[in-house]
Motif scaffolding. Structure first.
Motif, short mmCIF file in Angstrom:
data_model
loop_
_atom_site.label_atom_id
_atom_site.label_comp_id
_atom_site.label_asym_id
_atom_site.label_seq_id
_atom_site.Cartn_x
_atom_site.Cartn_y
_atom_site.Cartn_z
N ARG A 198 0.22 4.87 1.65
CA ARG A 198 0.51 5.41 0.31
C ARG A 198 2.00 5.42 0.03
O ARG A 198 2.45 5.12 -1.07
N LEU A 199 2.77 5.79 1.06
CA LEU A 199 4.22 5.84 0.91
C LEU A 199 4.77 4.46 0.57
O LEU A 199 5.59 4.29 -0.34
N ALA A 200 4.27 3.46 1.31
CA ALA A 200 4.72 2.10 1.05
C ALA A 200 4.36 1.67 -0.36
O ALA A 200 5.16 1.08 -1.08
N LEU A 201 3.15 2.04 -0.77
CA LEU A 201 2.70 1.71 -2.12
C LEU A 201 3.61 2.38 -3.16
O LEU A 201 3.98 1.77 -4.16
N GLY A 202 3.98 3.65 -2.88
CA GLY A 202 4.86 4.37 -3.78
C GLY A 202 6.21 3.68 -3.92
O GLY A 202 6.74 3.51 -5.01
N ILE A 203 6.76 3.24 -2.77
CA ILE A 203 8.07 2.58 -2.81
C ILE A 203 7.97 1.27 -3.57
O ILE A 203 8.84 0.92 -4.38
N LEU A 204 6.87 0.57 -3.36
CA LEU A 204 6.66 -0.70 -4.07
C LEU A 204 6.61 -0.44 -5.58
O LEU A 204 7.26 -1.14 -6.37
#
Lengths: 330, 398
Positions: free
Chosen positions: A11-17
């Motif tokens: 989720r964090l990676a998705l948020g940064i993306l």
């Protein structure tokens, strides 16, 4: 626990993306502007040499992609660029004193806005949960109906209407709180709290209504479940049934709503800050929009979007953590 | 603060006494015997609040102008509330006895708030449509020979003028006319924007739901990104850009505003339309229509749309409120509907500082509140109606 960590990281990676794409959108949108800052500050009679020199100073002669990556690289290091208006001012007066970088301009205001949001959250969250529990407890009573009308009204009123009503009653007719929030650094905490009380109350009114309705709905949804029936048949008091049995299981949706409302708070401050002349980031944003100070507008937009994404992400992760069924997607 | 706490404790004591007296007087009637303390407390609190309200209302008629001014707004609020409730009740009564069997049945089960909402929406629509005939002056007309800043109320002794019951603004325009034209401009523009947002969001949402595949993926991801930016912030950013383009292209800024807000809001409509559409697409009758060889247009407009009307209609009400409030907020911040068009948000901003005179000239302070109240009244009315519709369709009884 490993799978939970993996999901959170995903989720964090998705948020940064998402944030990266949002930064592209913001940067792209800003560069749709016809002409550039150099032309607009120099006016119509500008000589080409002057325009070119300002462009060189501000780096406007680079190609778009270079500029985007320069900007992004700076943002990652905490350098949000130079405020056009301030740079302009500095070049006129010949001084370099004062806050010319966007970061230096934003930092204190960001702290102020965070303070306002924190004060609001401290008042609004307990208030909303208590009201929501009471409304669920005495549902369909006069109290519930009155609360329903009251919350619907405050959700649907524009913020500035609530703000003027509160100014009218709490600042002008009964001088309890000041109607202008002139906050400066080095102010005592109690004084600062007093000055930001009215804006905080307006935001509380807006946010509480939504949170309260969701709390009520979440609890009422649970009341039909068999274990609540069981608790009732055991002879527990209605208050105990709700607080001990229903509320813990309703916490997941409630936390979700709180996070979403805090996200709203970060953006809802704009109008409220303008009404109360509160020196926060929202007011800076509106002012920069009016004078078209692009680096500041860009930076504020990015900060608002980041806060919004972060809080929505928190809501997402909270609901995954609290609901085992969501940890194992089909 | 201390008196407040003492008051709460006193109320607690009275509530305990009230319950005890009730138990003693009725010989332990079940109602009083099983009454939780919280309920007793609530009753006493409500009684205290009511008594205070009546006291404040009487104070509002006090001969001493300072005291009367202080409670002027409470007096107006109480009177307004009573008038609104009465009118809504009469309207519901009329609805119950006049009209077709269907409408009479609808009015019979209607709460008072919803009746009030429907009545308000009808009044706003009427005023918006017939604004040019209702308004005594033009919206931009600076009436010659008339002073600026005439106080509302029409009482010459207090600085009013009977010819201008709502007063004039800072450059001598009639506020009543501007309020009436504001209904046309603000509500009309918001309505057009919502329609456009629904057209865009609905079309793309249903297309994504029916076609699926890469189109669905592309549209959904694009909408995700747009929704990750807070809508008011994004609208402000785009309005900045539009305000530069508008004079160059020669299109009024208001047109840009309609487009920008419609696009931003259509993302929310897209989400809903797609979700609703996906539930409908898997139905057997869609399969049957596809096997009959019906085209895309037939599927979307004749099969999906009629079955998605109920949720979309409720969403339309809510979306209209959002759009209306966004436009009002933008205008209030000075980047929305541009002068000289009369608009409520701009009026609040221009007249806002009059609130500070409330202590000595309460009538002057009503001017900004009238415009802000006009905005609030409509959104509240729409929300009341939508709330009722949602409750009726979902059958939420508990």
């Amino acid at each position: 626990m490993g799978s939970v960590l993996k999901i959170i990281l995903q989720r964090l990676a998705l948020g940064i993306l998402t944030l990266l794409i949002v930064s592209v959108v913001i940067f792209g949108a800003v560069n749709l502007l016809p002409g550039d800052f150099a032309e607009s500050i120099l006016g119509q009679g500008a000589t080409p040499e002057a325009v070119a020199s300002i462009r060189r100073d501000l780096g406007l002669d680079q190609p778009l992609i270079t500029r985007y990556f320069d900007w992004l690289g700076g943002v990652v290091q905490g350098d949000l660029g130079t405020s056009f208006a301030q740079a302009n001012f500095a070049s006129f007066t010949g001084t370099t004193s004062g806050a010319t970088t966007v970061a230096a301009q934003i930092a204190p205001r960001f702290a102020n806005t965070m303070f306002l949001a924190a004060v609001t959250a401290v008042i609004a969250v307990p208030f909303a949960i208590i009201l929501g529990v009471l409304a669920a407890l005495y549902r369909n009573s006069v109290f519930d109906r009155a609360a329903n009308i009251f919350t619907l009204t405050s959700i649907s009123s524009p913020e500035f209407f609530l703000a003027y009503i509160l100014i009218l009653f709490l600042a002008v007719l009964n001088p309890i709180f000041p109607s202008l929030s002139n906050i400066y650094s080095g102010m005592a905490f109690s004084e600062r709290l007093e000055k930001s009380m009215l804006p905080a109350l307006v935001l509380t009114l807006v946010v509480t209504a939504h949170m309260m309705r969701m709390t009520r709905a979440a609890i009422i949804n649970l009341l039909a479940s068999p274990y609540i029936e069981m608790a009732r048949l055991k002879g527990l008091s209605p208050m105990r049934v709700i607080v001990r049995h229903a509320l813990p299981n309703a916490l997941a949706p409630i936390i979700n709503v709180i996070a979403i409302n805090l996200a709203y708070l970060i953006t809802g401050v704009v109008v409220v800050e303008v009404v109360f002349v509160y020196p926060g980031i929202g007011q800076l944003f509106v002012d920069s929009v009016k004078i078209r100070d692009i680096p500041v507008v860009q930076a504020c937009c990015l900060i608002f979007a980041a806060a919004y994404i972060l809080l929505n992400l928190t809501a997402d992760i909270m609901s995954i953590l609290s609901n085992p069924r969501m940890r194992h997607p089909k | 603060m201390i008196w407040f706490a003492v008051g709460l404790i006193v109320i607690a004591a009275v509530a305990w006494g009230f319950r005890f007296a009730g138990q003693a007087a009725t010989r332990q009637a079940p109602y009083f015997r099983d009454m939780p303390f919280g309920v007793a407390y609530g009753y006493i609190l409500a009684v205290v609040a009511l008594v205070w309200l009546v006291w404040a209302y009487v104070q509002g008629h006090s001969a001493d102008p300072l005291v009367a001014n202080k409670f002027f707004f409470l007096r107006i609020a109480v009177e307004g509330f009573i008038i609104c409730a009465t009118v809504a009740w009469l309207f519901r009564l009329a609805g119950r006895s006049i009209g077709t069997a269907w409408s009479r049945k609808m009015f019979r089960a209607m709460p008072l708030t919803a009746a009030f909402g429907i009545l308000m929406i009808l009044i706003y629509a009427f005023v918006a449509i017939f604004a040019p005939w209702l308004a005594p002056y033009g919206q931009e007309q600076i009436i010659p020979g008339v002073a600026a800043n005439i106080v509302p109320g029409g009482d010459p002794a207090l600085g009013g003028d009977p010819a201008f019951p709502f007063g004039t603004d800072q450059i001598g325009r009639d506020i009543l006319s501007r309020l009436i034209y504001g209904a046309q401009n603000t509500v009309g523009i918001a309505f057009a924007t919502t329609l456009l947002a629904f057209f865009l969001g609905g079309t793309f949402g249903f297309l994504a739901a029916t076609l699926g595949g890469w189109l669905d993926q592309v549209l959904s991801r694009a909408v995700d990104v747009l929704m990750a930016i807070p809508s008011l912030i994004f609208a402000l950013l785009l309005m900045t850009i539009a305000s530069v383009w508008a004079p160059r292209v020669g299109i009024p800024l208001t047109v840009f505003m309609v487009l920008i807000i419609a696009v931003i809001d259509s993302t929310r409509v897209f989400r809903l339309a797609r979700a609703v559409g996906q539930n409908i697409v898997v139905m057997d009758y869609i399969e049957a229509a596809k096997l009959r060889g019906e085209g895309m247009g037939y599927l979307v407009f004749k099969e999906i749309l009629p079955n998605a009307t109920a949720p979309l209609l409720a969403e339309f009400g809510l979306r209209f409120c959002f759009v209306f409030l966004t436009i009002a907020a933008l205008s209030f911040l000075g980047v929305g509907i541009q002068p000289p068009l009369a608009d409520w948000g701009t009026m609040v901003r221009d007249l806002g500082s009059f609130v500070n005179y409330a202590q000595f000239a309460p009538l002057a302070a009503t001017a900004p509140l009238l415009a802000a109240g006009a905005i609030a009244m409509l959104t509240v009315a729409v929300n009341f109606v939508v709330d009722w519709m949602l409750q009726r369709s979902s059958g939420l009884k508990e």
